[in-house]
Write a protein that holds these residues in place. Structure first.
Motif, mmCIF file in Angstrom:
data_model
loop_
_atom_site.group_PDB
_atom_site.id
_atom_site.type_symbol
_atom_site.label_atom_id
_atom_site.label_comp_id
_atom_site.label_asym_id
_atom_site.label_seq_id
_atom_site.Cartn_x
_atom_site.Cartn_y
_atom_site.Cartn_z
ATOM 1 N N LEU A 135 -34.425 -0.522 2.777
ATOM 2 C CA LEU A 135 -34.566 -1.285 4.016
ATOM 3 C C LEU A 135 -35.332 -2.585 3.771
ATOM 4 O O LEU A 135 -35.036 -3.616 4.377
ATOM 5 N N GLU A 136 -36.280 -2.526 2.864
ATOM 6 C CA GLU A 136 -37.027 -3.741 2.526
ATOM 7 C C GLU A 136 -36.086 -4.782 1.913
ATOM 8 O O GLU A 136 -36.124 -5.959 2.269
ATOM 9 N N ALA A 137 -35.210 -4.329 1.031
ATOM 10 C CA ALA A 137 -34.268 -5.258 0.392
ATOM 11 C C ALA A 137 -33.315 -5.844 1.439
ATOM 12 O O ALA A 137 -32.996 -7.033 1.416
ATOM 13 N N LEU A 138 -32.885 -4.999 2.353
ATOM 14 C CA LEU A 138 -31.956 -5.448 3.389
ATOM 15 C C LEU A 138 -32.580 -6.523 4.279
ATOM 16 O O LEU A 138 -31.906 -7.411 4.775
ATOM 17 N N ARG A 139 -33.892 -6.418 4.460
ATOM 18 C CA ARG A 139 -34.610 -7.294 5.397
ATOM 19 C C ARG A 139 -35.210 -8.542 4.768
ATOM 20 O O ARG A 139 -35.906 -9.294 5.453
ATOM 21 N N ILE A 140 -34.933 -8.759 3.484
ATOM 22 C CA ILE A 140 -35.540 -9.919 2.813
ATOM 23 C C ILE A 140 -35.374 -11.173 3.671
ATOM 24 O O ILE A 140 -34.274 -11.464 4.159
ATOM 25 N N GLY A 141 -36.472 -11.870 3.863
ATOM 26 C CA GLY A 141 -36.413 -13.135 4.602
ATOM 27 C C GLY A 141 -36.461 -12.989 6.113
ATOM 28 O O GLY A 141 -36.493 -13.975 6.833
ATOM 29 N N LYS A 142 -36.476 -11.767 6.616
ATOM 30 C CA LYS A 142 -36.442 -11.581 8.083
ATOM 31 C C LYS A 142 -37.809 -11.718 8.736
ATOM 32 O O LYS A 142 -37.918 -11.803 9.949
ATOM 33 N N ARG A 143 -38.862 -11.643 7.936
ATOM 34 C CA ARG A 143 -40.238 -11.665 8.464
ATOM 35 C C ARG A 143 -40.403 -10.651 9.586
ATOM 36 O O ARG A 143 -40.073 -9.500 9.414
ATOM 37 N N GLU A 144 -40.880 -11.115 10.762
ATOM 38 C CA GLU A 144 -41.135 -10.160 11.849
ATOM 39 C C GLU A 144 -39.877 -9.832 12.654
ATOM 40 O O GLU A 144 -39.888 -8.930 13.481
ATOM 41 N N SER A 145 -38.789 -10.584 12.433
ATOM 42 C CA SER A 145 -37.670 -10.450 13.369
ATOM 43 C C SER A 145 -36.807 -9.226 13.088
ATOM 44 O O SER A 145 -36.706 -8.740 11.972
ATOM 45 N N MET A 146 -36.177 -8.752 14.146
ATOM 46 C CA MET A 146 -35.271 -7.601 14.067
ATOM 47 C C MET A 146 -33.958 -8.048 13.434
ATOM 48 O O MET A 146 -33.516 -9.180 13.613
ATOM 49 N N MET A 147 -33.283 -7.116 12.764
ATOM 50 C CA MET A 147 -31.921 -7.397 12.323
ATOM 51 C C MET A 147 -31.035 -7.217 13.548
ATOM 52 O O MET A 147 -31.409 -6.538 14.511
ATOM 53 N N GLN A 148 -29.844 -7.795 13.505
ATOM 54 C CA GLN A 148 -28.996 -7.709 14.678
ATOM 55 C C GLN A 148 -28.153 -6.428 14.663
ATOM 56 O O GLN A 148 -28.503 -5.447 15.274
ATOM 57 N N LYS A 149 -27.098 -6.399 13.862
ATOM 58 C CA LYS A 149 -26.172 -5.265 13.880
ATOM 59 C C LYS A 149 -26.103 -4.665 12.476
ATOM 60 O O LYS A 149 -25.776 -5.368 11.519
ATOM 61 N N VAL A 150 -26.413 -3.376 12.376
ATOM 62 C CA VAL A 150 -26.491 -2.736 11.061
ATOM 63 C C VAL A 150 -25.605 -1.489 11.027
ATOM 64 O O VAL A 150 -25.505 -0.751 12.012
ATOM 65 N N LEU A 151 -24.970 -1.287 9.874
ATOM 66 C CA LEU A 151 -24.116 -0.107 9.661
ATOM 67 C C LEU A 151 -24.706 0.728 8.533
ATOM 68 O O LEU A 151 -25.069 0.196 7.483
ATOM 69 N N GLU A 152 -24.775 2.034 8.758
ATOM 70 C CA GLU A 152 -25.204 2.951 7.701
ATOM 71 C C GLU A 152 -24.027 3.840 7.327
ATOM 72 O O GLU A 152 -23.358 4.389 8.206
ATOM 73 N N ILE A 153 -23.794 3.991 6.030
ATOM 74 C CA ILE A 153 -22.765 4.922 5.566
ATOM 75 C C ILE A 153 -23.492 6.150 5.026
ATOM 76 O O ILE A 153 -24.261 6.046 4.059
ATOM 77 N N GLY A 154 -23.242 7.310 5.630
ATOM 78 C CA GLY A 154 -23.913 8.545 5.213
ATOM 79 C C GLY A 154 -25.096 8.863 6.111
ATOM 80 O O GLY A 154 -26.246 8.695 5.738
ATOM 81 N N THR A 155 -24.787 9.336 7.324
ATOM 82 C CA THR A 155 -25.842 9.650 8.301
ATOM 83 C C THR A 155 -26.722 10.789 7.806
ATOM 84 O O THR A 155 -27.935 10.795 8.062
ATOM 85 N N GLY A 156 -26.093 11.761 7.131
ATOM 86 C CA GLY A 156 -26.835 12.945 6.690
ATOM 87 C C GLY A 156 -27.518 13.604 7.870
ATOM 88 O O GLY A 156 -26.890 13.885 8.891
ATOM 89 N N CYS A 157 -28.827 13.785 7.772
ATOM 90 C CA CYS A 157 -29.569 14.432 8.859
ATOM 91 C C CYS A 157 -30.008 13.432 9.927
ATOM 92 O O CYS A 157 -30.582 13.824 10.943
ATOM 93 N N GLY A 158 -29.791 12.147 9.696
ATOM 94 C CA GLY A 158 -30.104 11.157 10.726
ATOM 95 C C GLY A 158 -31.451 10.467 10.562
ATOM 96 O O GLY A 158 -31.810 9.587 11.353
ATOM 97 N N TYR A 159 -32.181 10.827 9.513
ATOM 98 C CA TYR A 159 -33.542 10.274 9.340
ATOM 99 C C TYR A 159 -33.527 8.747 9.178
ATOM 100 O O TYR A 159 -34.177 8.014 9.924
ATOM 101 N N GLN A 160 -32.754 8.281 8.214
ATOM 102 C CA GLN A 160 -32.730 6.830 7.961
ATOM 103 C C GLN A 160 -32.146 6.069 9.160
ATOM 104 O O GLN A 160 -32.577 4.955 9.473
ATOM 105 N N ALA A 161 -31.194 6.706 9.840
ATOM 106 C CA ALA A 161 -30.600 6.066 11.025
ATOM 107 C C ALA A 161 -31.676 5.827 12.085
ATOM 108 O O ALA A 161 -31.709 4.777 12.731
ATOM 109 N N ALA A 162 -32.569 6.808 12.262
ATOM 110 C CA ALA A 162 -33.640 6.663 13.261
ATOM 111 C C ALA A 162 -34.567 5.506 12.880
ATOM 112 O O ALA A 162 -35.025 4.757 13.750
ATOM 113 N N ILE A 163 -34.811 5.356 11.591
ATOM 114 C CA ILE A 163 -35.679 4.252 11.147
ATOM 115 C C ILE A 163 -34.959 2.913 11.332
ATOM 116 O O ILE A 163 -35.541 1.937 11.812
#
Ligand code: SAH
Length: 279
Positions: A135-163
């Motif tokens: 998630l840190e790599a995905l957010r490089i350069g975002k500083r405090e701002s939220m990402m807009q639209k994100v897709l996760e492949i492999g929900t599994g138990c849903g932990y990372q999705a909640a984050i």
């Protein structure tokens, strides 16, 4: 981290690594919280609910009390920070999602250790340091701002999705194993996360009806990054994925123009395989 910048046309070729930074069930890493398993209240779950700004609900007892969960989350995020995670937004999000709610009760004593744990169907919940790095790599350069639209492949138990739902305005997560998709639904339902949508399907195809995404996180390793996912990245968007077979590396791909993708190879890693189709 070694960073080998590359430009390439579609499709991505696979790059293999040497050692793993995420091993399944490493020995001796578990930490028991048996001493705290006395409380009756649902404060632990309510922590998660409050993290999404909702009123506490009455949830089934799990044997964790609020202060044990807060302590465990704090020590987990402190350990992540000591381990090199710098992004305060990621640390804060991870500090708000109780990981023990996503593993079966027999394993909940190990939920805050930095290990992958089985979630059924031969799959695992990724270890916290892996989630943080991705998630840190995905957010490089975002500083405090939220990402807009994100897709996760492999929900599994849903932990990372909640984050992810704490760091992006809109989150979509796809799982190919029906029982896991249903498990994630059960795990996430009490948290009532309004900005998260779960899909049952083959994530290698992405979600063309919702694309483009400004972030894509792949939680299972393919021999290459699926072309459909690269095409569903917005220009300027980033995808992070483990790539390889026996030997895998974590790869960060940025779509820099309509027909240009740039790849950086990060750490070696070990993830469950990305598989075609649904079961
Ligand atoms: N993010 C998860 C990690 C799950 S492990 C968590 O926080 O628990 C990786 C998951 O990817 C497994 O559940 C596996 O079934 C799923 N998976 C593998 N190939 C897939 C595909 N093509 N589409 C969707 N999910 C896939």
């Amino acid at each position: 981290m070694n960073k080998k910048a590359k430009s390439f046309p579609l499709p991505l070729s696979s790059v293999v690594g040497r050692t793993s930074f995420e091993k399944l069930n490493p020995q001796g890493a578990g930490k028991s919280f048996a001493g705290s398993q006395t409380a009756i209240q649902n404060k632990a779950e309510n922590l998660a609910l409050n993290a999404f700004g909702r009123k506490p609900l009455s949830l089934p007892e799990t044997g964790w009390n609020g202060s044990a969960v807060s302590r465990s989350l704090r020590s987990m995020t402190e350990r992540l920070a000591r381990g090199g995670v710098k992004d305060a937004v990621v640390l804060q999000a991870m500090g708000q999602i109780p990981r023990h709610l996503f593993v079966e009760s027999g394993l909940s004593g190990q939920a805050y250790a930095d290990i992958a744990l089985p979630i059924g169907s031969h799959q695992t919940i990724s270890k916290p340091s892996t989630v943080a790095k991705m998630l840190e790599a995905l957010r490089i350069g975002k500083r405090e701002s939220m990402m807009q639209k994100v897709l996760e492949i492999g929900t599994g138990c849903g932990y990372q999705a909640a984050i992810l739902a704490k760091i992006a305005n809109e989150v979509y997560s796809i799982e190919r194993v029906k029982t896991l998709h249903e498990l994630a639904r059960r795990n996430l339902r009490p948290m009532r996360i309004a900005n998260l949508r779960l899909h049952y399907g083959d994530g290698m195809l992405g979600l063309p009806q919702v694309a483009p995404f400004d972030g894509i996180v792949v939680a299972a390793a393919g021999l290459k990054v699926p072309e459909a996912l690269l095409k569903q990245l917005a220009v300027g968007g980033r995808l992070i994925a483990p790539v390889g077979g026996e030997r895998q590396t974590l790869q960060l791909v940025t779509r820099t123009a309509e027909t240009r993708w740039e790849k950086i190879v990060l750490d070696d890693c070990h993830f469950v395989p990305l598989q075609k189709g649904i079961v």
